[in-house]
Write a protein that holds these residues in place. Structure first.
Motif, PDB file in Angstrom:
ATOM      1  N   GLN A 162       0.833  -1.190   0.000  1.00 15.63           N
ATOM      2  CA  GLN A 162       0.000   0.000   0.000  1.00 15.63           C
ATOM      3  C   GLN A 162       0.877   1.252   0.000  1.00 15.63           C
ATOM      4  OE1 GLN A 162      -3.298  -0.247  -0.352  1.00 15.63           O
ATOM      5  NE2 GLN A 162      -3.066  -2.475  -0.364  1.00 15.63           N
ATOM      6  N   GLY A 163       0.659   2.128  -0.974  1.00 17.39           N
ATOM      7  CA  GLY A 163       1.405   3.381  -1.033  1.00 17.39           C
ATOM      8  C   GLY A 163       2.803   3.258  -1.580  1.00 17.39           C
ATOM      9  N   VAL A 164       3.158   2.091  -2.134  1.00 14.26           N
ATOM     10  CA  VAL A 164       4.501   1.885  -2.679  1.00 14.26           C
ATOM     11  C   VAL A 164       4.385   1.544  -4.161  1.00 14.26           C
ATOM     12  CG1 VAL A 164       6.636   0.552  -2.478  1.00 14.26           C
ATOM     13  CG2 VAL A 164       5.257   1.001  -0.441  1.00 14.26           C
ATOM     14  N   THR A 165       5.265   2.103  -4.983  1.00 11.49           N
ATOM     15  CA  THR A 165       5.299   1.761  -6.401  1.00 11.49           C
ATOM     16  C   THR A 165       5.883   0.363  -6.568  1.00 11.49           C
ATOM     17  OG1 THR A 165       5.624   4.081  -7.001  1.00 11.49           O
ATOM     18  CG2 THR A 165       6.176   2.433  -8.668  1.00 11.49           C
ATOM     19  N   VAL A 166       5.164  -0.513  -7.268  1.00  7.90           N
ATOM     20  CA  VAL A 166       5.575  -1.904  -7.428  1.00  7.90           C
ATOM     21  C   VAL A 166       5.716  -2.218  -8.911  1.00  7.90           C
ATOM     22  CG1 VAL A 166       5.027  -4.309  -6.927  1.00  7.90           C
ATOM     23  CG2 VAL A 166       4.322  -2.520  -5.323  1.00  7.90           C
ATOM     24  N   LEU A 167       6.849  -2.813  -9.276  1.00  6.49           N
ATOM     25  CA  LEU A 167       7.101  -3.229 -10.653  1.00  6.49           C
ATOM     26  C   LEU A 167       6.859  -4.722 -10.798  1.00  6.49           C
ATOM     27  CD1 LEU A 167       8.524  -0.434 -10.819  1.00  6.49           C
ATOM     28  CD2 LEU A 167      10.277  -1.529 -12.233  1.00  6.49           C
ATOM     29  N   GLY A 168       6.273  -5.109 -11.910  1.00  3.31           N
ATOM     30  CA  GLY A 168       6.102  -6.513 -12.240  1.00  3.31           C
ATOM     31  C   GLY A 168       6.278  -6.695 -13.739  1.00  3.31           C
ATOM     32  N   ASP A 169       6.372  -7.949 -14.174  1.00  9.79           N
ATOM     33  CA  ASP A 169       6.504  -8.186 -15.604  1.00  9.79           C
ATOM     34  C   ASP A 169       5.115  -8.221 -16.246  1.00  9.79           C
ATOM     35  OD1 ASP A 169       5.424 -10.714 -15.096  1.00  9.79           O
ATOM     36  OD2 ASP A 169       7.384 -11.680 -15.027  1.00  9.79           O
ATOM     37  N   GLY A 170       5.064  -8.571 -17.523  1.00  7.75           N
ATOM     38  CA  GLY A 170       3.807  -8.522 -18.260  1.00  7.75           C
ATOM     39  C   GLY A 170       2.754  -9.493 -17.780  1.00  7.75           C
ATOM     40  N   ALA A 171       3.110 -10.433 -16.919  1.00  8.32           N
ATOM     41  CA  ALA A 171       2.139 -11.400 -16.412  1.00  8.32           C
ATOM     42  C   ALA A 171       1.244 -10.816 -15.330  1.00  8.32           C
ATOM     43  CB  ALA A 171       2.860 -12.625 -15.866  1.00  8.32           C
ATOM     44  N   TYR A 172       1.558  -9.611 -14.844  1.00  3.38           N
ATOM     45  CA  TYR A 172       0.824  -9.032 -13.722  1.00  3.38           C
ATOM     46  C   TYR A 172      -0.130  -7.927 -14.155  1.00  3.38           C
ATOM     47  CZ  TYR A 172       4.195 -11.552 -10.855  1.00  3.38           C
ATOM     48  OH  TYR A 172       4.946 -12.531 -10.267  1.00  3.38           O
ATOM     49  N   LEU A 173      -0.743  -8.072 -15.317  1.00  6.61           N
ATOM     50  CA  LEU A 173      -1.739  -7.107 -15.759  1.00  6.61           C
ATOM     51  C   LEU A 173      -2.905  -7.071 -14.772  1.00  6.61           C
ATOM     52  CD1 LEU A 173      -1.908  -7.735 -19.618  1.00  6.61           C
ATOM     53  CD2 LEU A 173      -0.988  -5.721 -18.459  1.00  6.61           C
ATOM     54  N   ASN A 174      -3.428  -5.875 -14.537  1.00 10.33           N
ATOM     55  CA  ASN A 174      -4.580  -5.680 -13.648  1.00 10.33           C
ATOM     56  C   ASN A 174      -4.290  -6.093 -12.218  1.00 10.33           C
ATOM     57  OD1 ASN A 174      -6.163  -4.847 -15.909  1.00 10.33           O
ATOM     58  ND2 ASN A 174      -6.531  -7.012 -16.406  1.00 10.33           N
ATOM     59  N   CYS A 175      -3.016  -6.012 -11.823  1.00 10.92           N
ATOM     60  CA  CYS A 175      -2.634  -6.323 -10.440  1.00 10.92           C
ATOM     61  C   CYS A 175      -2.113  -5.082  -9.708  1.00 10.92           C
ATOM     62  CB  CYS A 175      -1.568  -7.417 -10.415  1.00 10.92           C
ATOM     63  SG  CYS A 175      -2.149  -9.038 -10.959  1.00 10.92           S
ATOM     64  N   GLN A 176      -2.464  -3.894 -10.215  1.00 10.60           N
ATOM     65  CA  GLN A 176      -2.041  -2.621  -9.615  1.00 10.60           C
ATOM     66  C   GLN A 176      -0.517  -2.505  -9.538  1.00 10.60           C
ATOM     67  OE1 GLN A 176      -4.793  -4.436  -7.838  1.00 10.60           O
ATOM     68  NE2 GLN A 176      -5.874  -3.333  -9.464  1.00 10.60           N
ATOM     69  N   MET A 177       0.152  -2.937 -10.599  1.00  4.78           N
ATOM     70  CA  MET A 177       1.605  -2.795 -10.693  1.00  4.78           C
ATOM     71  C   MET A 177       1.972  -2.013 -11.945  1.00  4.78           C
ATOM     72  SD  MET A 177       3.104  -6.544  -9.766  1.00  4.78           S
ATOM     73  CE  MET A 177       2.367  -7.576  -8.504  1.00  4.78           C
ATOM     74  N   VAL A 178       3.216  -1.545 -11.959  1.00  4.19           N
ATOM     75  CA  VAL A 178       3.771  -0.948 -13.169  1.00  4.19           C
ATOM     76  C   VAL A 178       4.321  -2.077 -14.019  1.00  4.19           C
ATOM     77  CG1 VAL A 178       5.473   0.644 -14.112  1.00  4.19           C
ATOM     78  CG2 VAL A 178       4.350   1.175 -11.925  1.00  4.19           C
ATOM     79  N   VAL A 179       3.731  -2.275 -15.197  1.00  7.08           N
ATOM     80  CA  VAL A 179       4.127  -3.373 -16.081  1.00  7.08           C
ATOM     81  C   VAL A 179       4.560  -2.794 -17.425  1.00  7.08           C
ATOM     82  CG1 VAL A 179       2.579  -5.009 -14.949  1.00  7.08           C
ATOM     83  CG2 VAL A 179       1.762  -3.697 -16.915  1.00  7.08           C
TER      84      VAL A 179
END
Length: 256
Positions: A171-188
């Motif tokens: 919560q409140g932190v920018t999180v990076l993920g790869d393309g598998a994490y669409l719609n998971c509130q991450m930067v992809v």
């Protein structure tokens, strides 16, 4: 035990991956969690420091209990009891919320860990029965923030993330993920659309994204220097406790 550690400093560092001062920090945590308590029955033949050292060596080398017993002058059943009692106490400590904030950047990735227990594993793309483990890493410090309980290796990354409960740490932190994490509130990364090539700015964003996200892959690779994460023979929650302990030792090695 302190005398042994001073005399065998190279042995400790070689077989645990920790310096003696870092191992002392690990021992302190285990003692604070009540690791020095006694169980019913015969008293331990090894002091707490040697039991913690034995478990650290076990996670690092993945030697069998029959192999570890003679190294420490105890029976294989004593090794097993020590791992069962103290293994969970080596777990990764909770993250302090004081380090959170929008300026922080965390990275999420998963890895397949071969495991013998079929109840927590499935035949996976690495052609082995494996479990899927999610890990959150701080992009700046490379410290492991949290690790989820393992799920069968056939689980999709997004599903494993949602089931892990790790999102509550983010919560409140920018999180990076790869393309598998669409719609998971991450930067992809930006995705190519049919009939539409990526713009140059999007290509540049993706290149920078790959560069930063590679840090979590490096951390997972270092964690797998502990061979327990290359072929885990533990059953039930054993793999989860092993991942937590290895993450804790990784953080000690970086922060100390």
């Amino acid at each position: 035990m302190a005398g042994v550690l001073r005399a065998e400093r190279v042995w400790v560092e070689t077989f645990t991956g920790l310096r003696v001062t870092q191992f002392s920090g690990l021992l302190k945590v285990v003692r604070e969690w009540g690791g020095n308590g006694t169980l019913r029955g015969r008293p331990w033949s090894l002091p707490l420091a040697e039991r913690v050292l034995m478990i650290a060596v076990y996670f690092r080398t993945n030697l069998t209990m029959r192999q570890l017993g003679p190294l420490f002058g105890v029976s294989s059943s004593t090794v097993c009891r020590a791992i069962r009692q103290l293994g969970p106490l080596l777990a990764l400590e909770p993250v302090s919320r004081s380090v959170d904030g929008p300026e922080r950047m965390w990275i999420v990735d998963g890895t397949l860990i071969p495991v013998r227990d079929r109840s927590v594993a499935a035949s996976s793309r690495n052609y082995r029965f494996s479990a899927n483990v999610r890990v959150i890493v701080d992009a700046d410090t490379r410290l492991v923030i949290a690790a989820a309980r393992p799920v069968p290796g056939t689980s999709a990354d997004a599903h494993a993330w949602r089931a892990s409960g790790l999102s509550r740490h983010c919560q409140g932190v920018t999180v990076l993920g790869d393309g598998a994490y669409l719609n998971c509130q991450m930067v992809v990364p930006h995705r190519k659309r049919p009939g539409r090539a990526l713009l140059q700015a999007e290509e540049d964003d993706n290149a920078e994204h790959r560069k930063v996200r590679a840090r979590v892959e490096h951390v997972i690779g270092r964690m797998k220097n502990h061979k327990i994460l290359r072929d885990c023979r533990q059953r039930g929650s054993g793999l989860h406790h092993a991942v937590q302990a290895v993450a804790h030792m990784h953080n000690l090695a970086l922060a100390s």
